[in-house]
Scaffold this active site. Structure first.
Site, PDB file in Angstrom:
ATOM      1  N   CYS A 199      -6.387  -0.770  -4.050  1.00  0.00           N
ATOM      2  CA  CYS A 199      -5.174  -1.564  -3.883  1.00  0.00           C
ATOM      3  C   CYS A 199      -4.055  -0.943  -4.715  1.00  0.00           C
ATOM      4  O   CYS A 199      -4.294  -0.069  -5.544  1.00  0.00           O
ATOM      5  CB  CYS A 199      -5.390  -3.044  -4.200  1.00  0.00           C
TER       6      CYS A 199
ATOM      7  N   ASP B 229      20.784   5.474  26.680  1.00  0.00           N
ATOM      8  CA  ASP B 229      21.733   6.417  27.251  1.00  0.00           C
ATOM      9  C   ASP B 229      21.192   6.784  28.638  1.00  0.00           C
ATOM     10  O   ASP B 229      19.980   6.894  28.819  1.00  0.00           O
ATOM     11  CB  ASP B 229      21.815   7.664  26.362  1.00  0.00           C
TER      12      ASP B 229
ATOM     13  N   CYS C 134      -4.141  -0.422  -8.509  1.00  0.00           N
ATOM     14  CA  CYS C 134      -4.901   0.745  -8.999  1.00  0.00           C
ATOM     15  C   CYS C 134      -3.970   1.941  -9.128  1.00  0.00           C
ATOM     16  O   CYS C 134      -4.014   2.688 -10.112  1.00  0.00           O
ATOM     17  CB  CYS C 134      -6.034   1.092  -8.040  1.00  0.00           C
TER      18      CYS C 134
END
Length: 743
Positions: A58, A438, A61
């Site tokens: 995580c 476009d 850490c």
């Protein structure tokens, strides 16, 4: 409102961090140094070296490791990213061995990546698996001995061994986290395990450690799987190539091959470097780069990309880009940068977690002290509840809820030929309500085709034969379209001479002794031919967007050829799928007249169009859509449409595989030169938002339920650990569903 997070195109695709801030790209000292050091040379002062770090499960850490590395005097700058599992280090002569030792002290393993484009995986951490297994064995033996007549001290010793073997690494990480003044889940879990031992709950403590250890192991393996999606990209291009020198072929490393060298790629081999075909023709599978499902026919003069597969004939290719500059290298670099950037949701969760953990520790202390002081239970009872609170309140599942989902979604998109440049743009893509396209080169092919031949005085074959004879010498796109159409119909040119270009009007030539003309209707009016019988038909064809080439002599009209920009084959299906994905409105922006715009809109399924626009008018059109309260994406080629791409909430460029500009200017890049992958982009972005919300709510609800269960005494310490690690694992597995989404 106008998007303020856009590129200004000031830096090259593979050296730029693409961090968007108020219209500027900003490069940190660290990122600049990393770009310099991308060749994998030895660690020198002022240069960043990239290491892959294994074992982080995580973001806390990553923060703890980063703070620990900053305590070393030789470290000048360091950045540890949990999402990619990488550490960039700028040091004053710090050797690789020393770096790896320091990372190991913090509880993780590191391996240097030789170059940014390399795909080496980190050597798997076998020690972690061994310690977890030992912990489980000691726990099982301790529990078994407690059921026998053996002395209670035997089971206590076995539980202690389970705590030591399984908790060694978390405790070491916790020590360095505290030393670097940061608090992570290792600290919380270590305090909980030691606390359980202090109050004599050895079984609880051992169970906590083992569950935490096995949870970490599963989380790490799952997260590594999401990171492997990028490593698989890195392995696409072969490390060596056959280089042609004279008449001989030499096998060389791609790093040794320079621009201008000629390489030979045999049938069935992967193309090692970007280049242009000099000789040979083949069918090339470009799916790894562009996501196109059908192989593309290639011949001399065509460009090819590293990582694509040569399926049939042998090819001689002139190298146009070094290995670090190839399309696949740029893709890898941009994907890694994208994964390192935090989405707004992730940034908010990280800030919340940074404040949340210290608050939980203070709350746990209050739970230990105040209830027993006022006579509500014993000290031991409330100490146990405080330990449960520490474990339950660990925000791991919440912290990883967003980054793992973003890494999975961006990795999936990259494998399918779509570059999403960061979590911010992934979230924006998921919130898009309207997409503006476009017309020319996006919805249409951008090159003219013959749409109709109107025979007047001669048969269609005769008109085309004479037109081809006159137009074959011209390089004008309309002339080439007429010649291509005649070739397709297998109509040969006739013998002609005395070719003349009539500037701004058309061409003339003598064919079989007769002078013929091909050009605008006005040319024939000048020649004295009465055009009034065909004026209505001419006006009708022109309103539909056709350019008319009239063919005839000074005395009569033979016929007319209508030429128009053709709609891409993929366009209609793509727009239908985009609508099915939940986009409420499709808009077309074009410089063509209203008649042409109306026709193209009807053919493609566009809901609304703005016609007769100059480039600056396209910007105003996008602003108008935003003023109507819509979140707007703009899709263009990344060059002519740059102002409109920058104004939209999300800029999407097509054809990124062939242009650096497209990669630099847009927030999302479709590598193929068509809209085939846009529906998948919309779907995966929306799915990612749904999964992120699911993860956040699931993490919060699990925590709240566990917290409620603490105070009546219904929650044990090992159940608290199970709720934490289990929630984190479920969040990861839920996020990994994004890896399996298919177009």
């Amino acid at each position: 409102m106008a998007n303020e997070q856009k590129h200004d195109g000031c830096c090259s695709g593979h050296h730029c961090s693409s961090e968007h801030t108020h219209g500027k790209k900003t490069l940190t000292v660290l990122e600049s140094a990393a770009a310099v050091a991308s060749d994998g040379t030895a660690a020198l002062s002022g240069k960043a070296i990239v290491y892959s770090v294994h074992g982080m499960d995580c973001s806390s850490c990553a923060k703890s490791l980063e703070r620990h590395m900053r305590t070393l005097p030789a470290v000048k700058d360091v950045s540890v990213n949990f999402s990619t599992g990488k550490m960039q280090l700028v040091s004053d002569g710090l050797q690789d061995d020393a770096v790896i030792r320091e990372v190991a002290k913090a509880g993780y393993s590191a391996q240097r990546l030789e170059r940014r484009t390399s795909g080496e995986a980190v050597k798997k951490d076998q020690a972690g698996t061994l310690l977890t297994t030992l912990s489980g064995v000691f726990l099982a033996l301790g529990f078994a001995s407690s059921l026998t007549s053996l002395d209670a001290s035997v089971s206590t010793i076995l539980y202690a061994l389970a705590i030591i073997s399984g908790g060694y690494r978390p405790a070491r990480s916790a020590f360095y986290a505290i030393k670097s003044k940061s608090l992570d889940m290792n600290v919380l879990m270590s305090v909980a395990a030691i606390g359980a031992a202090l109050i004599g709950e050895w079984l609880e403590g051992a169970t906590v450690v083992w569950l935490f250890s096995i949870g970490n192991l599963l989380q790490t393996k799952s997260i590594e799987k999401t990171r492997d999606s990028i490593r698989n990209l890195m392995d696409l291009a072969p490390p060596e190539a056959w280089v042609k020198k004279g008449e001989t072929l030499t096998r060389m490393s791609v790093e040794e091959i320079g621009v201008g060298d000629v390489i030979v790629v045999k049938p069935g081999e992967k193309i090692p470097l970007d280049g242009d075909i000099l000789a040979g023709h083949s069918s090339v599978n470009q799916a790894p780069i562009t996501g196109e499902s059908i192989p593309v026919d290639k011949q001399a003069g065509d460009a090819v990309f590293a990582g694509s597969v040569n399926e049939s004939g042998a090819l001689e290719i002139k190298v146009t880009k070094l290995v670090a500059d190839t399309a696949i290298a740029r893709i890898i670099h941009l994907v890694e940068e994208a994964q390192e950037k935090k989405a707004p949701t992730q940034a908010f969760v990280d800030k919340f977690a940074a404040m949340y953990t210290p608050i939980v520790l203070i709350l746990a202390l209050l739970v230990i002290v105040f209830p027993p002081l006022f006579g509500f239970g014993t000290w031991g009872e409330w100490f146990y509840k405080a330990l449960e609170l520490l474990v339950v309140a660990c925000p791991c599942a919440l912290v990883i809820s967003t980054p793992v989902a973003i890494v999975s979604a961006i990795g999936n998109a990259a494998r399918n030929g779509v570059l999403i440049k960061g979590g911010t743009f992934l979230e924006k893509a998921g919130a898009i309500e309207a997409i503006a396209f476009d017309k020319t080169g996006t919805l249409t092919e951008g090159k003219p085709r013959v749409t109709q031949v109107v025979a007047v005085g001669e048969a269609e074959d005769v008109i085309l034969a004479i037109a081809r004879t006159m137009e074959e010498r011209s390089n004008h796109p309309i002339a080439q379209a007429i010649v291509a159409y005649a070739k397709q119909k297998q109509i040969a040119a006739r013998a002609g001479d005395d070719y003349q270009a009539l500037v701004g009007k058309g061409v003339q030539a003598t064919v079989d002794g007769v002078v013929y003309y091909a050009g605008k209707p006005a040319l024939f009016e000048e020649l004295g031919i009465d055009m009034s019988p065909w004026k209505e038909q001419i006006a009708s064809l022109q309103v539909e967007g056709n350019t008319l080439i009239v063919v005839g002599t000074k005395h009569e009209l033979l016929g007319m050829i209508a030429v128009a920009d053709a709609i891409r084959e993929i366009t209609v299906g793509a727009i239908s799928q985009i609508k099915a994905a939940g986009i409420s409105e499709i808009i077309m922006l074009t410089g063509d007249n209203a008649g042409t715009a109306k026709k193209v809109a009807a053919q493609t399924g566009v809901d609304r169009y703005f016609a007769e626009l100059l480039p600056q008018d396209k910007v105003e059109a996008v602003k108008k859509l935003q003023q109507e309260g819509k979140v707007v994406a703009m899709v263009g080629d990344g060059i002519n449409d740059a102002p409109a791409l920058a104004t939209a909430d999300l800029g999407i460029a097509m054809g990124g595989a062939g242009t650096d500009t497209a990669m630099e200017t847009a927030d999302i890049v479709l590598m193929a030169d068509n809209l085939e992958k846009l529906p998948h982009t919309v779907r995966i972005s929306r799915k990612a938002l749904v999964i992120i919300k699911q993860n956040i709510w699931f993490s919060i609800v699990v925590k709240l339920v566990a917290l409620v269960l603490i105070f009546p005494g219904w929650l044990t310490l090992w159940l608290a650990v199970l709720s934490d690690t289990g929630a984190a694992l479920i969040v990861i597995l839920n996020s990994m569903r994004l890896l399996r989404m298919k177009p």
